[in-house]
Design an enzyme around this catalytic site. Sequence first.
Site, short mmCIF file in Angstrom:
data_model
loop_
_atom_site.label_atom_id
_atom_site.label_comp_id
_atom_site.label_asym_id
_atom_site.label_seq_id
_atom_site.Cartn_x
_atom_site.Cartn_y
_atom_site.Cartn_z
NE ARG A 48 -0.52 0.37 5.02
CZ ARG A 48 -0.13 1.40 5.57
NH1 ARG A 48 -0.49 2.31 4.98
NH2 ARG A 48 0.44 1.20 6.87
CD GLU B 88 1.96 10.31 -2.11
OE1 GLU B 88 1.06 9.89 -2.56
OE2 GLU B 88 2.06 11.54 -2.02
CG HIS B 89 5.97 7.55 -5.19
ND1 HIS B 89 4.75 7.18 -5.81
CD2 HIS B 89 5.72 8.77 -5.46
CE1 HIS B 89 3.93 7.99 -6.06
NE2 HIS B 89 4.56 9.08 -5.87
NE ARG B 90 6.64 0.27 -0.32
CZ ARG B 90 5.27 0.19 -0.37
NH1 ARG B 90 4.57 1.56 -0.42
NH2 ARG B 90 4.58 -0.95 -0.31
CG LEU B 91 10.43 8.22 -2.82
CD1 LEU B 91 10.17 9.33 -3.93
CD2 LEU B 91 11.87 7.39 -3.15
#
Length: 217
Positions: free
Chosen positions: A14, A194-197
């Site tokens: 997610r 977000e975006h695994r950042l």
Amino acid sequence: METNALQQIAHLRREYTRGGLRRNDLPADPLALFEHWLRQACDAQLPDPTAMSVATVDAQGQPYQRIVLLKHYDAQGMIFYTNLGSRKAQQLQHNPRISLLFPWHMLERQVMVTGEVEQLSVLEVMKYFHSRPRDSQIGAWVSKQSSRISARGVLESKFLELKQKFQQGEIPLPSFWGGYRVKFNSMEFWQGGEHRLHDRFFYQREGDGWKIDRLAP
């Protein structure tokens, strides 16, 4: 069934969207940020917001983890209580280095702490012990933590026996029950992004202050 479960695990993901953590927002002392996040975890009514994973290492270098409740914190350290004959206590006697992890998943946050422990004084332990519910005090007497037992009934029978024994007056502090202060030397704050950042900031004790580094996610 097992194949489907494995497929589900592989595809579980997610986005983390609750917000970031920026360098300009960080206090100079990590304890201030920890206190702020802990208060928010309590306000959000997370289950067991003071629960932390406690990692220790045995004489062979094998790590162990278990969930323990944080009971106090200040500039001197973070405090938890346990049976002094437990596996964790025996491991800390051999190696006082320790790691704590606060997994506040619902807020997309975690805090990792490293440091060394010192055993609390009898006076400190006694003060907390007698603040506990009476049945919890009796429970401390019942369990020889981490030892092998044949059945749960052994514990229940011992509890009833001691409840009768301690029916009147103050329950004495067991000699085998105590606590530790984790004198922390590093604290890492992780905020999902977000975006695994993800945002990660690492506080490392440096002299009388703290060095702060941003870490790649």
